[in-house]
Scaffold this motif. Structure first.
Motif, PDB file in Angstrom:
ATOM      1  N   GLU A 343       0.838  -1.192   0.000  1.00 50.62           N
ATOM      2  CA  GLU A 343       0.000   0.000   0.000  1.00 50.62           C
ATOM      3  C   GLU A 343       0.878   1.249   0.000  1.00 50.62           C
ATOM      4  O   GLU A 343       1.839   1.340   0.756  1.00 50.62           O
ATOM      5  CB  GLU A 343      -0.900  -0.015   1.232  1.00 50.62           C
ATOM      6  N   ARG A 344       0.537   2.197  -0.860  1.00 48.02           N
ATOM      7  CA  ARG A 344       1.357   3.399  -0.966  1.00 48.02           C
ATOM      8  C   ARG A 344       0.509   4.576  -1.408  1.00 48.02           C
ATOM      9  O   ARG A 344      -0.556   4.409  -2.021  1.00 48.02           O
ATOM     10  CB  ARG A 344       2.504   3.195  -1.956  1.00 48.02           C
ATOM     11  N   GLN A 345       0.999   5.774  -1.122  1.00 49.30           N
ATOM     12  CA  GLN A 345       0.311   6.978  -1.565  1.00 49.30           C
ATOM     13  C   GLN A 345       0.797   7.340  -2.958  1.00 49.30           C
ATOM     14  O   GLN A 345       2.004   7.322  -3.244  1.00 49.30           O
ATOM     15  CB  GLN A 345       0.557   8.134  -0.602  1.00 49.30           C
ATOM     16  N   ARG A 347      -0.700   9.622  -6.808  1.00 54.59           N
ATOM     17  CA  ARG A 347      -1.693  10.534  -7.381  1.00 54.59           C
ATOM     18  C   ARG A 347      -2.391   9.796  -8.514  1.00 54.59           C
ATOM     19  O   ARG A 347      -1.776   8.964  -9.184  1.00 54.59           O
ATOM     20  CB  ARG A 347      -1.041  11.804  -7.903  1.00 54.59           C
ATOM     21  N   GLU A 358      -4.631  13.232  -4.981  1.00 51.93           N
ATOM     22  CA  GLU A 358      -3.979  12.378  -3.995  1.00 51.93           C
ATOM     23  C   GLU A 358      -4.843  11.150  -3.704  1.00 51.93           C
ATOM     24  O   GLU A 358      -6.069  11.245  -3.584  1.00 51.93           O
ATOM     25  CB  GLU A 358      -3.735  13.153  -2.703  1.00 51.93           C
ATOM     26  N   ALA A 359      -4.190   9.987  -3.568  1.00 50.97           N
ATOM     27  CA  ALA A 359      -4.926   8.744  -3.359  1.00 50.97           C
ATOM     28  C   ALA A 359      -4.024   7.694  -2.719  1.00 50.97           C
ATOM     29  O   ALA A 359      -2.800   7.862  -2.647  1.00 50.97           O
ATOM     30  CB  ALA A 359      -5.476   8.222  -4.682  1.00 50.97           C
ATOM     31  N   ILE A 360      -4.640   6.620  -2.270  1.00 53.78           N
ATOM     32  CA  ILE A 360      -3.924   5.466  -1.733  1.00 53.78           C
ATOM     33  C   ILE A 360      -4.124   4.302  -2.708  1.00 53.78           C
ATOM     34  O   ILE A 360      -5.253   4.008  -3.109  1.00 53.78           O
ATOM     35  CB  ILE A 360      -4.445   5.063  -0.343  1.00 53.78           C
ATOM     36  N   ARG A 362      -3.935   0.308  -3.269  1.00 57.09           N
ATOM     37  CA  ARG A 362      -3.893  -0.968  -2.559  1.00 57.09           C
ATOM     38  C   ARG A 362      -3.959  -2.104  -3.579  1.00 57.09           C
ATOM     39  O   ARG A 362      -5.043  -2.449  -4.065  1.00 57.09           O
ATOM     40  CB  ARG A 362      -5.070  -1.079  -1.587  1.00 57.09           C
ATOM     41  N   LEU A 374      -8.278  10.473  -1.472  1.00 58.37           N
ATOM     42  CA  LEU A 374      -8.235  11.203  -0.208  1.00 58.37           C
ATOM     43  C   LEU A 374      -9.319  12.275  -0.157  1.00 58.37           C
ATOM     44  O   LEU A 374      -9.820  12.607   0.930  1.00 58.37           O
ATOM     45  CB  LEU A 374      -6.852  11.825  -0.002  1.00 58.37           C
ATOM     46  N   THR A 391       3.983  10.575  -6.384  1.00 61.14           N
ATOM     47  CA  THR A 391       3.559  11.792  -5.687  1.00 61.14           C
ATOM     48  C   THR A 391       4.534  12.944  -5.860  1.00 61.14           C
ATOM     49  O   THR A 391       4.132  14.104  -5.849  1.00 61.14           O
ATOM     50  CB  THR A 391       3.382  11.510  -4.184  1.00 61.14           C
TER      51      THR A 391
END
Length: 406
Positions: A343-345, A347, A358-360, A362, A374, A391
């Motif tokens: 899992e990582r942040q 765009r 911005e998003a996560i 999975r 987000l 990002t």
């Protein structure tokens, strides 16, 4: 196939004045053994197939590479009926555009070929477009065209012609990273086409070149076209999907799939009938205009299409807000296998007209993932692409197709 037997020998004439490299392949290693395209061969011995749509962008790419002394071969794809295409303005790969591409090749002195890809284009792009609309999705045929025609069949044809690489007029950057070529957004955010190229495979990226990606504006491209004396310097940009006249998707679907438009009900989110519609294919998620259900006290939007029951469900704008986006058919361009990612942040872009948000990310499997936005976005639609970006850089990490999930 007959095109595989085309006999092409075009030797660059001696004494070509090499212009300073105004166009370049972005961030190529500063290795004196490599030419400006990052290939370890003399310029005159480097064959480049340029995919020419007949527009100003690909024409400038071909003209500049020819001016630099490369062995340029122009190729234009005929993607649909030549006669019908002549009647349509503003579409790529139409009859007028084929003529324009041929004229540029004649002016600059390199060979040009037109390949008939009508059957391939219909089977790989148009049929799926029609079927997706009938299923209530909002497809993006330009992505499928790049994925299944231009960067697949045409790229293989370029290799059959002994090309060292294939160049296009797309506004996107190819940069060398620690583990090989990377895909990056264009320098000009207003022209960036990374959304439409997320499905490019790493092995394709190794063969592709995008000489316009570093330019700061379309004005620079047109200035180069004028400098080269190209007749397309002032040609308007294409605005519509090439096979959809005037953006009327429903008309095309009805032609491809007779009796596809079945009438039904327009209902609110509680199932109350508010009116009737002429066919679900006339509507897309997020649509506000043309619903014909006024007098409700507040604007309403299409929030969902129930194809099985021929219902268009409408509701307030707030009902369009989405946080969780399931994606499949993931094409990963980051480092390491997608299944090994944690899992990582990142765009993401959920529509071509929107900036990255911005998003996560999975990962769920080798080809599926869940995206958590987000900040909720409106009008996220099944059939659209969800494209991933780093990002803190312009790197494109790949992307997938939005679906309804399990």
């Amino acid at each position: 196939m007959w095109i595989h037997r085309i006999f092409l020998y075009f030797v660059a004439k001696s004494g070509v004045l090499r212009a300073s490299t105004i166009l370049r392949t972005n961030a190529m290693p500063l290795d004196p053994a490599l030419n400006s395209l990052g290939i370890a061969k003399p310029v005159a011995q480097t064959r480049v197939v340029v995919a020419m749509s007949g527009g100003v962008d690909s024409s400038v790419v071909a003209a500049q590479l020819k001016r630099e002394g490369y062995d340029v071969v122009g190729v234009t794809l005929q993607l649909y009926d030549h006669g019908a295409a002549l009647a349509k303005k503003g579409a790529c790969c139409a009859g007028r555009d084929i003529h324009d591409a041929r004229r540029v090749a004649e002016e600059m002195g390199f060979p040009h070929y037109v390949l008939d890809y009508e059957n391939t284009f219909r089977e790989a792009v148009i049929d799926e477009f029609a079927d997706s609309y009938l299923a209530g999705a909002t497809p993006v045929p330009c992505i499928r065209c790049n994925e299944r025609v231009k960067f697949k069949d045409l790229l293989e044809t370029a290799k059959d012609l002994d090309a060292d690489c294939m160049a296009t007029g797309h506004y996107i950057q190819r940069k060398m990273g620690l583990y090989g070529p990377e895909l990056h957004s264009a320098a000009d955010a207003n022209r960036d086409q990374s959304y439409f190229l997320f499905s490019t495979k790493p092995e394709q990226l190794a063969f592709l070149r995008f000489p316009l990606g570093h330019l700061q504006s379309k004005a620079e491209t047109r200035a180069l076209a004028a400098e080269f004396g190209l007749g397309v310097a002032d040609k308007p940009d294409s605005q519509d999907i090439c096979f959809v006249p005037d953006g009327n998707y429903a008309k095309v679907i009805e032609k491809l799939r007779p009796d596809a438009a079945q009438p039904g009900d327009i209902v609110d989110m509680n199932g109350t009938v508010l009116g009737q519609h002429p066919g679900v294919i006339h509507y897309t998620v997020g649509q506000r205009r043309g619903l014909g259900v006024g007098g409700l006290g507040e604007p309403v939007y299409v929030v969902r299409l129930d194809v099985d029951n021929r219902r268009v469900i409408v509701g307030p704008k707030s009902a369009l807000a989405t946080r969780r986006v399931p994606v499949r058919e993931v094409n990963w361009l980051g480092d390491g296998p997608f299944i090994d990612q944690t899992e990582r942040q990142i765009r993401v872009r959920v529509r071509s007209s929107r900036p990255p948000a911005e998003a996560i990310l999975r990962p769920l499997s080798a080809t599926e993932a869940e995206i958590e936005l987000l900040n909720a976005e409106e009008g996220v639609s099944v059939g659209q692409a969800c494209v991933f970006y780093e990002t803190e850089s312009s790197r494109v990490l790949g992307g997938g197709w939005i679906w309804r999930g399990r």
